[in-house]
Design an enzyme around this catalytic site. Structure first.
Site, PDB file in Angstrom:
ATOM      1  N   HIS A  88       0.827  -1.207   0.000  1.00 15.59           N
ATOM      2  CA  HIS A  88       0.000   0.000   0.000  1.00 15.59           C
ATOM      3  C   HIS A  88       0.862   1.258   0.000  1.00 15.59           C
ATOM      4  O   HIS A  88       1.686   1.452   0.900  1.00 15.59           O
ATOM      5  CB  HIS A  88      -0.873  -0.048   1.262  1.00 15.59           C
ATOM      6  CG  HIS A  88      -1.783   1.096   1.444  1.00 15.59           C
ATOM      7  ND1 HIS A  88      -1.706   1.960   2.516  1.00 15.59           N
ATOM      8  CD2 HIS A  88      -2.826   1.531   0.681  1.00 15.59           C
ATOM      9  CE1 HIS A  88      -2.661   2.855   2.423  1.00 15.59           C
ATOM     10  NE2 HIS A  88      -3.353   2.633   1.329  1.00 15.59           N
ATOM     11  N   ARG A  89       0.721   2.083  -1.008  1.00 12.84           N
ATOM     12  CA  ARG A  89       1.572   3.276  -1.223  1.00 12.84           C
ATOM     13  C   ARG A  89       3.044   2.858  -1.333  1.00 12.84           C
ATOM     14  O   ARG A  89       3.934   3.544  -0.831  1.00 12.84           O
ATOM     15  CB  ARG A  89       1.397   4.307  -0.101  1.00 12.84           C
ATOM     16  CG  ARG A  89      -0.053   4.673   0.177  1.00 12.84           C
ATOM     17  CD  ARG A  89      -0.210   5.739   1.250  1.00 12.84           C
ATOM     18  NE  ARG A  89      -1.586   5.818   1.726  1.00 12.84           N
ATOM     19  CZ  ARG A  89      -2.007   6.541   2.752  1.00 12.84           C
ATOM     20  NH1 ARG A  89      -1.160   7.308   3.403  1.00 12.84           N
ATOM     21  NH2 ARG A  89      -3.268   6.548   3.125  1.00 12.84           N
ATOM     22  N   LYS A 133      -7.268   9.795  -7.319  1.00 12.83           N
ATOM     23  CA  LYS A 133      -7.699  10.571  -6.144  1.00 12.83           C
ATOM     24  C   LYS A 133      -8.527  11.787  -6.579  1.00 12.83           C
ATOM     25  O   LYS A 133      -8.248  12.916  -6.183  1.00 12.83           O
ATOM     26  CB  LYS A 133      -6.468  11.012  -5.347  1.00 12.83           C
ATOM     27  CG  LYS A 133      -5.896   9.913  -4.473  1.00 12.83           C
ATOM     28  CD  LYS A 133      -6.792   9.646  -3.270  1.00 12.83           C
ATOM     29  CE  LYS A 133      -6.180   8.655  -2.290  1.00 12.83           C
ATOM     30  NZ  LYS A 133      -7.180   8.007  -1.437  1.00 12.83           N
ATOM     31  N   GLU A 174      -4.768   4.274  -7.921  1.00 15.05           N
ATOM     32  CA  GLU A 174      -5.975   4.851  -7.322  1.00 15.05           C
ATOM     33  C   GLU A 174      -6.113   6.309  -7.752  1.00 15.05           C
ATOM     34  O   GLU A 174      -5.254   7.136  -7.442  1.00 15.05           O
ATOM     35  CB  GLU A 174      -5.938   4.755  -5.789  1.00 15.05           C
ATOM     36  CG  GLU A 174      -7.244   5.292  -5.208  1.00 15.05           C
ATOM     37  CD  GLU A 174      -7.261   5.469  -3.696  1.00 15.05           C
ATOM     38  OE1 GLU A 174      -6.449   4.868  -2.985  1.00 15.05           O
ATOM     39  OE2 GLU A 174      -8.120   6.254  -3.249  1.00 15.05           O
ATOM     40  N   ASP A 203      -1.424   6.237  -5.276  1.00 12.09           N
ATOM     41  CA  ASP A 203      -2.466   7.249  -5.496  1.00 12.09           C
ATOM     42  C   ASP A 203      -1.969   8.299  -6.486  1.00 12.09           C
ATOM     43  O   ASP A 203      -0.798   8.673  -6.445  1.00 12.09           O
ATOM     44  CB  ASP A 203      -2.760   7.936  -4.158  1.00 12.09           C
ATOM     45  CG  ASP A 203      -2.932   6.927  -3.042  1.00 12.09           C
ATOM     46  OD1 ASP A 203      -3.982   6.285  -2.990  1.00 12.09           O
ATOM     47  OD2 ASP A 203      -1.979   6.751  -2.240  1.00 12.09           O
ATOM     48  N   ASP A 256       0.616  -1.789   4.500  1.00  6.60           N
ATOM     49  CA  ASP A 256       1.855  -1.000   4.574  1.00  6.60           C
ATOM     50  C   ASP A 256       3.031  -1.905   4.939  1.00  6.60           C
ATOM     51  O   ASP A 256       4.183  -1.509   4.828  1.00  6.60           O
ATOM     52  CB  ASP A 256       1.735   0.072   5.681  1.00  6.60           C
ATOM     53  CG  ASP A 256       0.568   1.020   5.470  1.00  6.60           C
ATOM     54  OD1 ASP A 256       0.092   1.150   4.318  1.00  6.60           O
ATOM     55  OD2 ASP A 256       0.131   1.645   6.465  1.00  6.60           O
ATOM     56  N   GLU A 313      -0.049  -0.746  -4.650  1.00 11.01           N
ATOM     57  CA  GLU A 313      -1.108   0.262  -4.800  1.00 11.01           C
ATOM     58  C   GLU A 313      -0.472   1.627  -4.609  1.00 11.01           C
ATOM     59  O   GLU A 313       0.442   1.787  -3.797  1.00 11.01           O
ATOM     60  CB  GLU A 313      -2.182   0.047  -3.726  1.00 11.01           C
ATOM     61  CG  GLU A 313      -3.390   0.961  -3.823  1.00 11.01           C
ATOM     62  CD  GLU A 313      -3.327   2.214  -2.963  1.00 11.01           C
ATOM     63  OE1 GLU A 313      -4.277   2.996  -2.993  1.00 11.01           O
ATOM     64  OE2 GLU A 313      -2.297   2.454  -2.264  1.00 11.01           O
ATOM     65  N   HIS A 343      -0.375  10.844  -2.086  1.00  8.70           N
ATOM     66  CA  HIS A 343      -1.676  10.490  -1.512  1.00  8.70           C
ATOM     67  C   HIS A 343      -2.613  11.679  -1.329  1.00  8.70           C
ATOM     68  O   HIS A 343      -3.782  11.634  -1.721  1.00  8.70           O
ATOM     69  CB  HIS A 343      -1.499   9.777  -0.165  1.00  8.70           C
ATOM     70  CG  HIS A 343      -2.804   9.392   0.456  1.00  8.70           C
ATOM     71  ND1 HIS A 343      -3.504  10.230   1.305  1.00  8.70           N
ATOM     72  CD2 HIS A 343      -3.568   8.286   0.309  1.00  8.70           C
ATOM     73  CE1 HIS A 343      -4.633   9.632   1.661  1.00  8.70           C
ATOM     74  NE2 HIS A 343      -4.704   8.456   1.069  1.00  8.70           N
TER      75      HIS A 343
HETATM   76  O1  G3P Z   1      -6.740   1.838  -2.494  1.00  4.09           O
HETATM   77  C1  G3P Z   1      -6.862   1.414  -1.171  1.00  4.09           C
HETATM   78  C2  G3P Z   1      -6.536   2.496  -0.185  1.00  4.09           C
HETATM   79  O2  G3P Z   1      -5.335   3.101  -0.567  1.00  4.09           O
HETATM   80  C3  G3P Z   1      -7.609   3.541  -0.062  1.00  4.09           C
HETATM   81  O3  G3P Z   1      -7.356   4.484   0.936  1.00  4.09           O
HETATM   82  O4  G3P Z   1      -6.652   6.705   1.726  1.00  4.09           O
HETATM   83  O5  G3P Z   1      -5.001   4.858   1.695  1.00  4.09           O
HETATM   84  O6  G3P Z   1      -5.780   5.880  -0.440  1.00  4.09           O
HETATM   85  P1  G3P Z   1      -6.134   5.512   0.962  1.00  4.09           P
HETATM   86 MG    MG Z   2      -4.791   4.653  -1.907  1.00 11.69          MG
END
Ligand code: G3P
Ligand code: MG
Length: 244
Positions: free
Chosen positions: A6-7, A110, A108, A35, A228, A33, A48
């Site tokens: 994640h990120r 945003k 993702e 953003d 993470d 993943e 993000h």
């Molecule tokens: O894409 C899953 C997750 O990343 C969504 O929440 O705020 O971490 O982008 P956020």
């Molecule tokens: Mg995200």
């Protein structure tokens, strides 16, 4: 159960930086993943928040600055001195890191706060330029953007992100249409999403950083988690033979 960083590998590296993505690309995991936002000069950048305040030494909204102006700040030093000098990555720089790996790449969009007109087209153009149509999943909390991706590129996997549980989620998914559902942990365990899984929906869950939460998802039928902590989850899932 599949693992998406994640990120990037954001527990150990500054989120959404090339350092975090290179670390994720080196792991035997399933996906990553990140953003994206649009700059004032219509460049797709990976970060993000709508503003650079939290994750850089600068201030202001991404949408109000050119890529060159955004590149004047440091996106690593806030996390740790050792990462000082990390820049804001462009989408194509990040895609290039993953192009020759087996990882799925979840972009993702945003656009749920600022609308970013034309963002879907710009993202698709870059994905197509690198020939990564089958490798990417494009998701958003902005369901207009999810629907637009389906319209513009029906063969690319799109996913609707949800904060809350909604009823009749399968009918909603079909109407958008979205190929996958990205939901929170509480939603994943509730009736509507469980029914969606029974009916064949691909469900991925954000953001799972505790092994206790992985245990809750055993036998839930979810395809993947965003985390993470990809290494910690990899070890736990392997050692405990956790399957969906
Ligand atoms: O894409 C899953 C997750 O990343 C969504 O929440 O705020 O971490 O982008 P956020
Ligand atoms: Mg995200």
């Amino acid at each position: 159960m599949k693992i998406y960083a994640h990120r990037g590998y954001s527990a150990k590296y500054p989120e959404n930086t090339l350092a975090a993505f290179r670390a994720a690309a080196d792991l035997p995991i399933d996906g990553v993943e990140f953003d994206v936002h649009l700059t004032k000069d219509q460049q797709v950048v990976v970060i993000h928040d709508e503003s650079i305040n939290r994750t850089s030494n600068g201030q202001g909204f991404v949408k109000d600055m050119t890529l060159q102006a955004l590149r004047g700040f440091d996106y690593g030093g806030w996390f740790s001195k050792e990462f000082a000098g990390e820049t804001i990555p462009t989408l194509s720089e990040v895609l290039t890191i993953f192009r020759d790996t087996n990882l799925r790449v979840n972009i993702e969009l945003k656009s749920d706060i600022f609308a970013y007109a034309g963002m879907e087209e710009l993202v698709l153009k870059e994905v197509e330029a690198l020939g990564m149509q089958e490798q990417v999943v494009i998701s958003s909390f902005d369901h207009e953007a999810v629907a637009r991706v389906a319209e513009l590129a029906p063969n690319i996997e799109n996913a609707a992100l949800f904060v809350n549980t909604i009823l009749e989620i399968v009918e909603y998914q079909e109407k958008l249409p979205a190929k996958a559902l990205h939901v929170s942990l509480p939603s994943a365990l509730r009736r509507p999403v469980q029914e969606a899984i029974q009916r064949g929906s691909v469900v991925r869950v954000w953001t799972i950083n505790e092994v206790e939460h992985v245990i809750l998802l055993v036998n839930s039928g979810v395809e993947a988690i965003f985390t993470d902590e990809p290494e910690k989850m990899m070890v736990f899932i392997k050692e405990n033979s956790v399957n969906v």
